[in-house]
Scaffold this active site. Structure first.
Site, PDB file in Angstrom:
ATOM      1  N   SER A  73     -33.101  27.752  10.214  1.00 41.76           N
ATOM      2  CA  SER A  73     -32.294  28.168  11.580  1.00 41.76           C
ATOM      3  C   SER A  73     -31.996  26.905  12.509  1.00 41.76           C
ATOM      4  O   SER A  73     -32.615  26.187  12.228  1.00 41.76           O
ATOM      5  CB  SER A  73     -33.263  29.462  12.380  1.00 41.76           C
ATOM      6  OG  SER A  73     -34.618  29.274  13.133  1.00 41.76           O
ATOM      7  N   LYS A  74     -31.781  27.725  13.852  1.00 46.33           N
ATOM      8  CA  LYS A  74     -32.050  26.202  15.086  1.00 46.33           C
ATOM      9  C   LYS A  74     -33.033  26.176  15.591  1.00 46.33           C
ATOM     10  O   LYS A  74     -33.160  24.775  16.438  1.00 46.33           O
ATOM     11  CB  LYS A  74     -31.352  27.286  15.877  1.00 46.33           C
ATOM     12  CG  LYS A  74     -28.978  27.788  15.817  1.00 46.33           C
ATOM     13  CD  LYS A  74     -28.419  27.398  17.162  1.00 46.33           C
ATOM     14  CE  LYS A  74     -27.349  28.026  16.569  1.00 46.33           C
ATOM     15  NZ  LYS A  74     -26.961  29.003  17.595  1.00 46.33           N
ATOM     16  N   ARG A  75     -34.041  26.603  15.166  1.00 44.33           N
ATOM     17  CA  ARG A  75     -35.386  26.486  16.103  1.00 44.33           C
ATOM     18  C   ARG A  75     -35.496  24.962  15.252  1.00 44.33           C
ATOM     19  O   ARG A  75     -36.297  24.165  15.516  1.00 44.33           O
ATOM     20  CB  ARG A  75     -36.488  27.875  15.425  1.00 44.33           C
ATOM     21  CG  ARG A  75     -36.537  28.308  16.641  1.00 44.33           C
ATOM     22  CD  ARG A  75     -37.690  28.886  15.867  1.00 44.33           C
ATOM     23  NE  ARG A  75     -37.787  29.490  14.892  1.00 44.33           N
ATOM     24  CZ  ARG A  75     -38.829  29.316  14.040  1.00 44.33           C
ATOM     25  NH1 ARG A  75     -39.269  28.239  13.970  1.00 44.33           N
ATOM     26  NH2 ARG A  75     -38.632  29.343  12.587  1.00 44.33           N
ATOM     27  N   HIS A  76     -34.966  25.343  13.677  1.00 43.09           N
ATOM     28  CA  HIS A  76     -35.386  23.340  12.872  1.00 43.09           C
ATOM     29  C   HIS A  76     -34.697  22.228  13.812  1.00 43.09           C
ATOM     30  O   HIS A  76     -35.114  21.183  13.049  1.00 43.09           O
ATOM     31  CB  HIS A  76     -35.148  23.386  11.511  1.00 43.09           C
ATOM     32  CG  HIS A  76     -36.304  24.825  11.879  1.00 43.09           C
ATOM     33  ND1 HIS A  76     -36.274  26.301  10.886  1.00 43.09           N
ATOM     34  CD2 HIS A  76     -37.589  25.216  10.605  1.00 43.09           C
ATOM     35  CE1 HIS A  76     -36.848  27.170  10.523  1.00 43.09           C
ATOM     36  NE2 HIS A  76     -38.364  26.565  10.373  1.00 43.09           N
ATOM     37  N   GLY A  77     -33.493  22.738  14.053  1.00 43.35           N
ATOM     38  CA  GLY A  77     -32.876  21.169  14.439  1.00 43.35           C
ATOM     39  C   GLY A  77     -31.465  21.882  14.088  1.00 43.35           C
ATOM     40  O   GLY A  77     -31.018  22.976  14.323  1.00 43.35           O
TER      41      GLY A  77
END
Ligand code: GLU
Length: 463
Positions: free
Chosen positions: A238-242
């Site tokens: 997800s966006k959390r990972h970049g």
């Protein structure tokens, strides 16, 4: 003839998971000389946007995932779904359900209270009840009440689901728009899809779809469900990972061939091969080597691949790709050295177009060294040698070999070690200690510019 498809819902950008599914479908069709079809599943009217359709098309174009047919849009085919739904009703394989939302909520609530799994209880399935006035009915599919659904998944192997796990799903909403599970079956049939390759978040939908195929008396395509992509921490990517949007990778300076190669390797393998061309992917791709377990996204590996592709790419193409990055930084290359030559010099140390652009700036405009660098390298000890170098450089015909000779001569004349001279020289001319070989760097920057920058910086030396 093999026919595969990619069927995105246009509710956001093209993320790496979707791009990988598209890539697998595309590669499978290309390998078998088949057709790859693009279908936009835009029946979620609230969440679908034209902007997202464009983002998906752009992403696929950037990755080179060309389709042979389409894009088809489901919202342009609603009459077709309505006709088939009507046909199923007439054949007694589907029925109208007039239950209101409140009624269905209450039904589920009661089921939960009894400790049961909430599911539609079939209240309108064979009902002789008179339809209530003023309610637009949905059409529900008569899922078989017993028996089971089995298919041999191309990726996961045999899967069996009991029909009593499935309820009578809505196939057409009250407004006449089909649900995903219905539209997808009609389209995969009408478009003669032979291999449905998709994310395994749809594996629970497949038995429902298979029952619809059977009700229509149609042959089943093959299904292959691709495991999802996880971040480094094992959580769903997800966006959390970049970056998760394909175009974000373009904007960060990745080459499409690097991302294609990386996505292909993500959950599929050909022996130990890490780097392979689009042609090799087409030649080697198969469904049997898609991993059954989720893949982990490794940004470092992607960066490594990008670096490999940067090293071998045509330098004129790279120059075209780097130019917009420089322009965005307000750096004009006009009047400076040829950008392709600068890139050729810089690329052994760069892993993205962004890095190439950043490293190219000092070829086009002076970058003032930091105070720390000046005080570290601008010493009284080397001042005379650098002034001497300036004079001698002035006198030569400007080329790499001559620059190298002069630098060596000055090092000898002043009894210095090479780095003693080369480091302050780098700082004076480029503002940094990290540059490619100094003679090649100076040659490209050009005589006049080098001498001017040196003169300006020589004034900052302690007397
Ligand atoms: N529109 C669905 C999605 O984007 C497609 C699933 C399928 O390929 O059948 O998830």
């Amino acid at each position: 003839m093999i026919r595969t498809r990619f069927a995105p819902s246009p509710t956001g950008y093209l993320h790496v998971g979707g791009a990988r599914t598209a890539l697998f479908s595309w590669a499978y069709a290309r390998k078998h000389g088949g057709k790859f079809i693009l279908r936009v599943e835009d029946t979620d009217l609230e969440r679908s946007t034209q902007q997202s359709v464009q983002a998906i098309l752009d992403g696929m174009q950037w990755l080179g995932l060309d389709c042979d047919e389409g894009p088809f849009y489901q919202m342009q085919r609603v009459e077709r779904y309505q006709a088939v739904a009507e046909q199923l009703v007439n054949e007694g394989k589907a029925y109208r359900c007039y239950a209101s939302k409140e009624e269905l909520d209450a039904m589920r609530e009661a089921q939960r209270a009894r400790g049961e799994k909430p599911r539609y209880d079939g209240r309108w399935r064979d009902s002789l009840q008179k339809p209530p006035a003023g309610i637009k009915p949905v059409i529900r599919f008569k899922n078989p009440l017993d028996g089971e659904v089995t298919w041999n998944d191309e990726v996961k192997g045999p899967i069996t689901i009991s029909n009593n796990e499935l309820d009578d799903l809505v196939i057409l909403r009250g407004d006449g728009v089909p649900t995903y599970n219905f539209g997808v079956v009609i389209d995969d049939l009408d478009m003669n899809i032979t291999h449905v390759i998709r994310g395994d978040d749809h594996v629970n939908n497949t038995p429902r779809q298979i029952n619809i195929y059977k009700a229509l008396g149609a042959a089943l395509p093959k299904f292959g469900h691709v495991p999802m992509i996880l971040g480094h921490d094992g959580e769903r990517l997800s966006k959390r990972h970049g970056a998760v949007g394909v175009m974000q990778y373009r904007d960060e300076g990745f080459l499409p061939e690097a991302l294609v190669n990386y996505l292909a390797r993500l959950g599929w393998s050909h022996g130990d091969d890490e780097k392979f061309s689009r042609e090799q992917l087409i030649e080697w791709f198969d469904l049997a080597h898609i991993s059954k377990s989720p893949a982990r996204f490794d940004p470092d590996k992607l960066l490594w691949l990008n670096q490999q592709y940067l090293r071998e790419a045509d330098m004129h193409r790279l120059a075209e790709l780097v130019q917009p990055f420089l322009a965005a930084d307000g750096c004009s290359t006009a009047g400076g050295p040829a950008l392709y030559a600068v890139i050729d010099l810089l690329r052994p140390r760069a892993s993205s177009l962004r890095e190439l652009a950043d490293a190219a700036v000092f070829f086009y405009r002076p970058l003032a060294p930091s105070a720390a660098l000046r005080s570290q390298y601008y010493t009284a000890e080397v001042h005379a040698a650098l002034a001497d170098l300036h004079t001698r450089l002035h006198a030569i015909v400007w080329n790499r070999a001559a620059i190298n000779d002069v630098v060596k001569a000055v090092v000898g004349a002043h009894a210095l070690k090479m780095p003693k001279l080369a480091m302050p020289l780098r700082v004076m001319v480029t503002g940094s200690t990290q540059t490619p070989s100094i003679d090649a760097t100076l040659e490209l920057i050009g005589k006049e510019t080098v001498l001017a920058r040196m003169s300006a910086e020589l004034k900052r030396f302690p007397a």
